[in-house]
Enzyme design. Structure first.
Site, short mmCIF file in Angstrom:
data_model
loop_
_atom_site.label_atom_id
_atom_site.label_comp_id
_atom_site.label_asym_id
_atom_site.label_seq_id
_atom_site.Cartn_x
_atom_site.Cartn_y
_atom_site.Cartn_z
N SER A 39 0.83 -1.20 0.00
CA SER A 39 0.00 0.00 0.00
C SER A 39 0.87 1.26 0.00
O SER A 39 1.69 1.45 -0.89
CB SER A 39 -0.96 -0.04 1.19
OG SER A 39 -1.99 0.91 1.06
N ASP A 193 -5.84 -3.84 -2.11
CA ASP A 193 -4.74 -3.52 -1.19
C ASP A 193 -4.11 -4.78 -0.59
O ASP A 193 -4.81 -5.66 -0.08
CB ASP A 193 -5.29 -2.64 -0.06
CG ASP A 193 -4.21 -1.90 0.69
OD1 ASP A 193 -3.31 -2.57 1.23
OD2 ASP A 193 -4.26 -0.66 0.74
#
Length: 332
Positions: A39, A193
């Site tokens: 991320s 993610d």
């Protein structure tokens, strides 16, 4: 310069602190070998991998990275937030971020993973200077890119770095997932993610059955009042965010899920090589963060790295934790 592998935890806007820690490590004489992240950590890792210096990275996160622009409109903005989330599976398209990331990489003339390949490496995790973690919802599996690119029907060398980072930072609900079709099978992969499965992949570069030649430093984002960083932050660690709608509920659930995952499995040996960075109460999706607050978070990363290095000794670490141990392989 001393070499070190670097692993950056995900945390959205809180990732500003990662850049501060990196600048301090560089000024203290550490040169990055391989780098990895999830991320926001993937953003930092990618910029480090293509050659951004500490001062350059500071300028990027404090002057060039406009988080409010990242929260761009979806494809069907007229539907409103709830409608957008239902139709596109994300509030924000991520198009602005992808373009911004491409510009950052083009500045260093490195845009594809093939340019970061080490042909002399014998360890799988070291064949590419950069590793990015994402989550494939279609196969319920973790992707470590580029080495898992073949699972998507892609050539690892030809995979675009910015596209991989875009996959890794697709916070559920906030950003549209990345959907890819395998050219061999026609199967669709919905990718979000990497923090869903591993927000802090500090294990990624560990060698098997022998002592490491140089350290891996992990950079962990720690909430205020989090006295035990190996345990997820308590409810009182950050200011409570109101949950006034079903959408607020889903967003809060996504953030909590990602931030808590790896903390319960991080052992003391891993924490001994980890730099805990106080996040000063900044929230993962605080896109409208004021400049002075961003500066304070960057400085928090610098101070955290300086404190860590005051007591760090690689030989002591190896003697205590790695002399007779077989390093952990990738989690399943």
């Amino acid at each position: 310069m001393a070499r070190a592998d670097l692993v950056f935890e995900g945390g959205g806007v809180k990732g500003i602190g990662l850049a501060g820690a990196y600048r301090e490590l560089r000024e203290r004489g550490y040169e990055p070998a391989c780098v990895a992240g999830t991320s926001a950590g993937a953003i930092t890792a990618a910029l480090v991998a293509v050659g951004y210096s500490g001062p350059e990275l500071e300028d990027v996160v404090l002057e060039q990275m406009h988080f409010t622009e990242f929260a761009d409109h979806g494809r069907f903005g007229f539907l409103g937030e709830v409608g957008e989330a239902v139709v596109t599976r994300g509030l924000h398209s991520g198009r602005y971020f992808l373009g911004w990331m491409r510009e950052c990489l083009e500045h260093k003339r490195i845009t594809h993973f093939g340019q970061l390949r080490d042909k002399s490496a014998t360890q799988e995790s070291r064949r590419y200077r950069l590793q990015v973690v994402a989550s494939d919802l279609s196969t319920r599996s973790m992707l470590v890119l580029p080495r898992d690119a073949d699972q998507l029907g892609l050539d690892p060398d030809e995979l675009e770095i910015a596209e991989a980072v875009r996959m890794s930072m697709s916070i559920p609900v906030f950003f549209e997932p990345v959907t890819l079709k395998d050219p061999r099978t026609g199967a669709s992969h919905v990718i979000v993610d990497g923090g869903i499965l591993s927000n802090f992949p500090v294990w990624l570069f560990d060698c098997q059955g022998r002592s490491p030649e140089f350290p891996t430093f992990g950079m962990l984002l720690v909430a205020p009042g989090q006295s035990a960083p190996l345990i997820p932050a308590s409810a009182g660690g950050e200011a409570a965010a109101p949950i006034a709608s079903d959408l607020d509920f889903v967003k809060a659930m996504a953030e909590t899920m990602m931030e808590a995952h790896d903390r319960l499995y991080l052992d003391q040996a891993s924490f001994a090589r980890t730099i805990p960075i106080p996040t000063l109460g900044v929230r993962t999706t605080e896109f409208a963060i004021p400049h002075e607050r961003a500066r304070a978070l960057f400085d928090s990363g610098r101070h955290a790295a300086a404190r860590f290095l005051e007591s760090w000794d690689f030989d002591t670490y190896v003697q205590r934790y790695r002399r007779d141990a077989v390093a952990r392989s990738r989690p399943v």
